[in-house]
Design a protein around this motif. Structure first.
Motif, PDB file in Angstrom:
ATOM      1  N   UNK A 195       0.799  -1.119  -0.284  1.00 44.06           N
ATOM      2  CA  UNK A 195      -0.056   0.150   0.188  1.00 44.06           C
ATOM      3  C   UNK A 195       0.907   1.291  -0.052  1.00 44.06           C
ATOM      4  N   UNK A 196       2.005   1.251  -0.858  1.00 41.65           N
ATOM      5  CA  UNK A 196       2.968   2.275  -0.893  1.00 41.65           C
ATOM      6  C   UNK A 196       2.559   3.312  -1.765  1.00 41.65           C
ATOM      7  N   UNK A 197       1.244   3.717  -2.139  1.00 41.03           N
ATOM      8  CA  UNK A 197       1.091   4.947  -2.793  1.00 41.03           C
ATOM      9  C   UNK A 197       1.545   4.996  -4.222  1.00 41.03           C
ATOM     10  N   UNK A 198       2.239   6.324  -4.249  1.00 43.45           N
ATOM     11  CA  UNK A 198       3.151   6.683  -5.481  1.00 43.45           C
ATOM     12  C   UNK A 198       4.281   6.009  -5.391  1.00 43.45           C
ATOM     13  N   UNK A 227       5.065   6.944  -9.170  1.00 44.75           N
ATOM     14  CA  UNK A 227       6.060   7.785  -9.642  1.00 44.75           C
ATOM     15  C   UNK A 227       6.576   7.428 -10.947  1.00 44.75           C
ATOM     16  N   UNK A 228       6.396   8.468 -11.935  1.00 45.78           N
ATOM     17  CA  UNK A 228       6.964   8.030 -13.127  1.00 45.78           C
ATOM     18  C   UNK A 228       8.396   7.309 -13.118  1.00 45.78           C
ATOM     19  N   UNK A 229       9.315   7.538 -12.404  1.00 47.45           N
ATOM     20  CA  UNK A 229      10.629   6.753 -12.345  1.00 47.45           C
ATOM     21  C   UNK A 229      10.452   5.424 -11.872  1.00 47.45           C
ATOM     22  N   UNK A 234      15.710   3.482 -15.557  1.00 50.96           N
ATOM     23  CA  UNK A 234      16.712   2.281 -14.744  1.00 50.96           C
ATOM     24  C   UNK A 234      16.003   1.943 -13.573  1.00 50.96           C
ATOM     25  N   UNK A 235      15.322   2.668 -12.685  1.00 47.49           N
ATOM     26  CA  UNK A 235      14.709   2.155 -11.396  1.00 47.49           C
ATOM     27  C   UNK A 235      13.536   1.262 -12.004  1.00 47.49           C
TER      28      UNK A 235
END
Length: 357
Positions: A195-198, A227-229, A234-235
């Motif tokens: 449940x880590x959100x974005x 998050x787009x990353x 790489x992530x």
């Protein structure tokens, strides 16, 4: 006449702090804090901080940019400046202060969405009925709106749900660093952010640990705003996004399961089910780490924010903030071995347990 002052409406001037009126004046200021909160919320909702750049701006120009009535905006700006939010120049224009810059949506550490969340209509509604909730012991939100907070976001007001998710991400940026500093990842190859959100906490961990892989689990609606990353680049190559209802399953095999401000949403039985779901998928010897506020037991003073957040949880759901012994009981019921707490330079605490062999 007794010579004692009559207790009646509080005077407009500040009373001496050494008298009973001094204490009353302090209480009055606390009761009127909602007014101060409201002007900051309005500033965030109007986007005023984003509309003022490096040079001072007049209220007429500012009103044109945000679609406001110039006269009404002039009064709001005057009140904001009196609180240190913006500075009024000698010629009547307004410029940034350190406080107002924290409302710029693009700066690190922005609290613009947190302010907008505080100004949500449902927030004002439930807090206004706090006494009713205390009398009845019942959760107000579903009684008033006919559904849970998250159902309300999904079915009635998705835009408010988006504000909520952005505010949670803003809030998490304040704690991701201290959590990452304190979290022992020795021998850990996979972390599940439940449940880590974005995914701001998971992103921080992946950036700091190049050999680490991660799994971000949340509802499909929330993961669409991840998050787009974590979706590209790489992530993203070291991260999986897994849509799920964690009350039903936590489909991720990991060495560490992180749940940041998750268990305070629900009552004990639901929390135990979530923890059992983590243990069911876990690798041997895995750890479960709850990143949460801790209500102090005994005579020690409690954090004012933690106690207020506890009341908010009572108003909107069935959960609340917990003491260390209450966390230990949750872990025991879930079949996990309670390991203790790790205090960090943050309002949050790491509450840890291990999966039994």
């Amino acid at each position: 006449m007794t010579g004692k002052p009559e207790i009646g409406p509080l005077p407009l001037v500040e009373a001496p702090e050494t008298t009973v009126f001094g204490a009353a004046a302090d209480v009055r200021r606390l009761t009127q804090a909602m007014w101060s909160s409201a002007i900051i919320q309005a500033a965030a909702q109007l986007g005023l901080a984003d509309l003022i750049g490096d040079d001072p701006v007049g209220t007429d120009e500012l009103a044109g940019k945000c679609g406001a009535d110039p006269g009404a905006l002039r009064r709001l700006m005057r009140a904001l400046a009196a609180h240190g939010i913006f500075h009024r120049t000698a010629d009547g224009r307004y410029e940034h202060t350190a406080f107002s810059r924290s409302l710029v949506t693009t700066v690190p550490g922005s609290v613009a969405n947190i302010a907008m969340l505080a100004g949500s209509g449902w927030n004002w509604t439930v807090w206004a009925r706090l006494a009713d909730a205390v009398r009845s012991g019942e959760t107000l939100f579903p009684a008033h709106y006919g559904r849970t907070l998250y159902e309300y976001f999904a079915e009635d007001e998705p835009s408010e749900g988006e504000v909520f998710n952005r505010a949670m991400s803003e809030s998490s940026r304040w704690t991701s660093g201290p959590v990452a500093d304190a979290l022992d990842l020795t021998g850990v190859s996979v972390v599940a952010d439940v449940a880590g959100g974005q995914g701001s906490l998971l992103r921080t961990l992946l950036e700091r640990n190049p050999d680490l892989s991660g799994v971000l689990l949340d509802s499909p609606e929330v993961l669409r705003q991840a998050d787009p990353a974590l979706r590209e680049g790489p992530l993203a190559a070291r991260c999986r996004l897994v849509p799920t209802d964690i009350r039903q399953a936590v489909p991720a095999e990991a060495d560490v399961y992180l749940l940041r401000q998750v268990t305070h949403i629900w009552e004990d039985d639901v929390c135990v089910s979530v923890l059992r779901n983590c243990a069911h998928s876990a690798r041997p010897g895995a750890r479960v780490v709850l990143v949460d506020h801790l209500i102090e037991e005994g005579p020690e003073p409690n954090s004012t924010f933690s106690t207020l957040l506890d009341l908010l949880m009572m108003l909107v759901g069935t959960g609340g903030e917990r003491t260390e012994s209450e966390f230990a009981e949750l872990f025991a019921r879930a079949g996990l071995r309670y390991d203790g707490v790790v205090r960090i330079p943050s309002p949050l605490t790491l509450v840890t347990a291990s999966v039994r062999s």
